[in-house]
Design an enzyme around this catalytic site. Structure first.
Site, mmCIF file in Angstrom:
data_model
loop_
_atom_site.group_PDB
_atom_site.id
_atom_site.type_symbol
_atom_site.label_atom_id
_atom_site.label_comp_id
_atom_site.label_asym_id
_atom_site.label_seq_id
_atom_site.Cartn_x
_atom_site.Cartn_y
_atom_site.Cartn_z
ATOM 1 N N ASN A 80 0.824 -1.221 0.000
ATOM 2 C CA ASN A 80 0.000 0.000 0.000
ATOM 3 C C ASN A 80 0.855 1.268 0.000
ATOM 4 O OD1 ASN A 80 -2.448 1.749 0.999
ATOM 5 N ND2 ASN A 80 -0.866 1.990 2.577
ATOM 6 N N TYR A 145 3.125 9.846 -11.586
ATOM 7 C CA TYR A 145 2.371 9.049 -10.603
ATOM 8 C C TYR A 145 1.502 8.009 -11.327
ATOM 9 C CZ TYR A 145 -1.133 7.867 -7.082
ATOM 10 O OH TYR A 145 -1.979 7.181 -6.248
ATOM 11 N N ALA A 147 1.834 6.915 -14.330
ATOM 12 C CA ALA A 147 2.703 5.975 -15.054
ATOM 13 C C ALA A 147 3.261 4.922 -14.097
ATOM 14 C CB ALA A 147 3.841 6.740 -15.735
HETATM 15 N N1 NAP Z 1 -6.233 8.807 -1.200
HETATM 16 C C1 NAP Z 1 -6.554 8.633 -2.473
HETATM 17 O O1 NAP Z 1 -7.432 9.327 -3.000
HETATM 18 C C2 NAP Z 1 -5.851 7.555 -3.288
HETATM 19 C C3 NAP Z 1 -6.343 7.300 -4.574
HETATM 20 C C4 NAP Z 1 -5.738 6.319 -5.337
HETATM 21 C C5 NAP Z 1 -4.670 5.609 -4.831
HETATM 22 N N2 NAP Z 1 -4.192 5.890 -3.584
HETATM 23 C C6 NAP Z 1 -3.046 5.090 -3.105
HETATM 24 O O2 NAP Z 1 -3.361 4.554 -1.846
HETATM 25 C C7 NAP Z 1 -2.156 4.244 -1.141
HETATM 26 C C8 NAP Z 1 -2.270 4.744 0.291
HETATM 27 O O3 NAP Z 1 -2.326 6.156 0.289
HETATM 28 P P1 NAP Z 1 -3.340 6.974 1.194
HETATM 29 O O4 NAP Z 1 -4.348 7.567 0.297
HETATM 30 O O5 NAP Z 1 -3.797 6.178 2.337
HETATM 31 O O6 NAP Z 1 -2.410 8.200 1.651
HETATM 32 P P2 NAP Z 1 -1.516 8.381 2.953
HETATM 33 O O7 NAP Z 1 -2.399 8.615 4.112
HETATM 34 O O8 NAP Z 1 -0.521 9.424 2.584
HETATM 35 O O9 NAP Z 1 -0.793 6.978 3.156
HETATM 36 C C9 NAP Z 1 0.430 6.611 2.553
HETATM 37 C C10 NAP Z 1 1.233 5.841 3.588
HETATM 38 O O10 NAP Z 1 2.389 5.280 2.959
HETATM 39 C C11 NAP Z 1 3.509 5.509 3.790
HETATM 40 N N3 NAP Z 1 4.676 5.531 2.909
HETATM 41 C C12 NAP Z 1 4.880 6.345 1.858
HETATM 42 N N4 NAP Z 1 6.076 6.085 1.315
HETATM 43 C C13 NAP Z 1 6.625 5.080 2.041
HETATM 44 C C14 NAP Z 1 7.854 4.381 1.994
HETATM 45 N N5 NAP Z 1 8.794 4.670 1.074
HETATM 46 N N6 NAP Z 1 8.100 3.404 2.894
HETATM 47 C C15 NAP Z 1 7.175 3.108 3.840
HETATM 48 N N7 NAP Z 1 5.998 3.740 3.947
HETATM 49 C C16 NAP Z 1 5.732 4.730 3.063
HETATM 50 C C17 NAP Z 1 3.222 6.838 4.485
HETATM 51 O O11 NAP Z 1 3.884 6.940 5.744
HETATM 52 P P3 NAP Z 1 5.310 7.661 5.899
HETATM 53 O O12 NAP Z 1 5.222 8.969 5.183
HETATM 54 O O13 NAP Z 1 5.475 7.790 7.382
HETATM 55 O O14 NAP Z 1 6.311 6.725 5.305
HETATM 56 C C18 NAP Z 1 1.720 6.753 4.701
HETATM 57 O O15 NAP Z 1 1.413 6.135 5.939
HETATM 58 C C19 NAP Z 1 -1.032 4.888 -1.947
HETATM 59 O O16 NAP Z 1 -0.352 3.889 -2.683
HETATM 60 C C20 NAP Z 1 -1.754 5.843 -2.870
HETATM 61 O O17 NAP Z 1 -1.042 6.065 -4.063
HETATM 62 C C21 NAP Z 1 -4.764 6.840 -2.801
#
Ligand code: NAP
Length: 241
Positions: A80, A145, A147
């Site tokens: 995730n 992103y 891509a």
């Molecule tokens: N929210 C949306 O609308 C949406 C839509 C489509 C897809 N997504 C996808 O859903 C997934 C989860 O995102 P979210 O929406 O829940 O946003 P979020 O709250 O920002 O969660 C992302 C999590 O990933 C962790 N993270 C990021 N880079 C990391 C790394 N290199 N190593 C370990 N942990 C890492 C962050 O924690 P740290 O910063 O502490 O590492 C954070 O807890 C992502 O892949 C995102 O692309 C989200």
């Protein structure tokens, strides 16, 4: 039977909801993330079945050290961790900056999943499940992103072929707009939220729980013949036949 799940980026947003779904079912969950504070808050809230594993999933050495602390068997891996790193980087000025911006999104959204899956590959249990969190951006485009998420979905097909012989499934769950996450930082205006919601057929934003339920199903006994797919959970904002 109590399962063991590894959820990357489990401290906030979708990852935290996924972790909560598994602990609610009595499964043990390990959560990674770079920041200790949200990880500790999440594990405290989720209770004794949740364990923090601070780690940057794009860093091979830190990842290897973290994985060494995991149990010998992992039943469910949820890749995730990620997000749109363009939010955190300045507009590119020249080719070097452009390269850094693209590499950052590929690292965060593709390489993190590839490295984590390989790091725990030998520990994945027969009959287990790998689920990657993709994005609607893979189909609708969003620069580096989108891509990177499209590449994640392409790699998922290859991974599903590799893991199929062990009875392990591999799928992508592709969310549309999901509220209550840190994804957009503080940059989402009310107008933009309105447009994202208007694009759905359900007339609402997605929630982390919407995504978590689909991930949980993909790891369930009822989904053992479902693999190599990208499943849209976006309220119909992007449809497939
Ligand atoms: N929210 C949306 O609308 C949406 C839509 C489509 C897809 N997504 C996808 O859903 C997934 C989860 O995102 P979210 O929406 O829940 O946003 P979020 O709250 O920002 O969660 C992302 C999590 O990933 C962790 N993270 C990021 N880079 C990391 C790394 N290199 N190593 C370990 N942990 C890492 C962050 O924690 P740290 O910063 O502490 O590492 C954070 O807890 C992502 O892949 C995102 O692309 C989200």
């Amino acid at each position: 039977m109590t399962r063991t799940a590894l959820v990357t980026g489990g401290g906030t947003g979708i990852g935290r909801a996924v972790a909560a779904r598994f602990t609610a079912a009595g499964d043990r969950v390990y959560l990674t993330g770079r920041r200790e504070k949200p990880l500790r808050e999440a594990t405290t809230a989720l209770g004794e079945l949740a364990h923090a594993l601070p780690c940057d999933n794009t860093d091979p050495d830190r990842l290897a050290a973290a994985v060494a602390e995991l149990p010998d068997t992992i039943d469910v891996l949820v890749n995730n961790a990620g997000g749109n790193t363009d939010f955190d980087l300045p507009e590119p000025d020249g080719l070097a900056a452009l390269a850094r911006r693209w590499q950052a999104n590929v690292n965060a959204n593709l390489i993190s999943a590839v490295l984590t899956t390989h790091a725990v590959g030998d520990r994945l249990a027969t009959g287990g499940a790998v689920v990657h969190i993709g994005s609607i951006a893979a189909d609708q485009g969003a620069g580096s992103y989108g891509a990177a998420k499209a590449a994640l979905a392409a790699w998922n097909v290859d991974l599903a072929k590799q893991l199929g012989a062990r009875g392990i499934t591999s799928n992508v769950v592709s969310p549309g707009y999901v509220e209550e996450t840190e994804f957009f930082r503080d940059r989402l205006t009310g107008d933009r939220v309105g447009r994202l919601v208007d694009a759905t057929l359900t007339g609402r934003a997605g929630t982390p729980a919407d995504i978590a339920e689909t991930v949980f199903f993909l790891a369930s006994p009822g989904a053992r013949h479902l693999t190599g797919q990208a499943i849209n959970v976006n309220g119909g904002a992007h449809t497939s036949r």
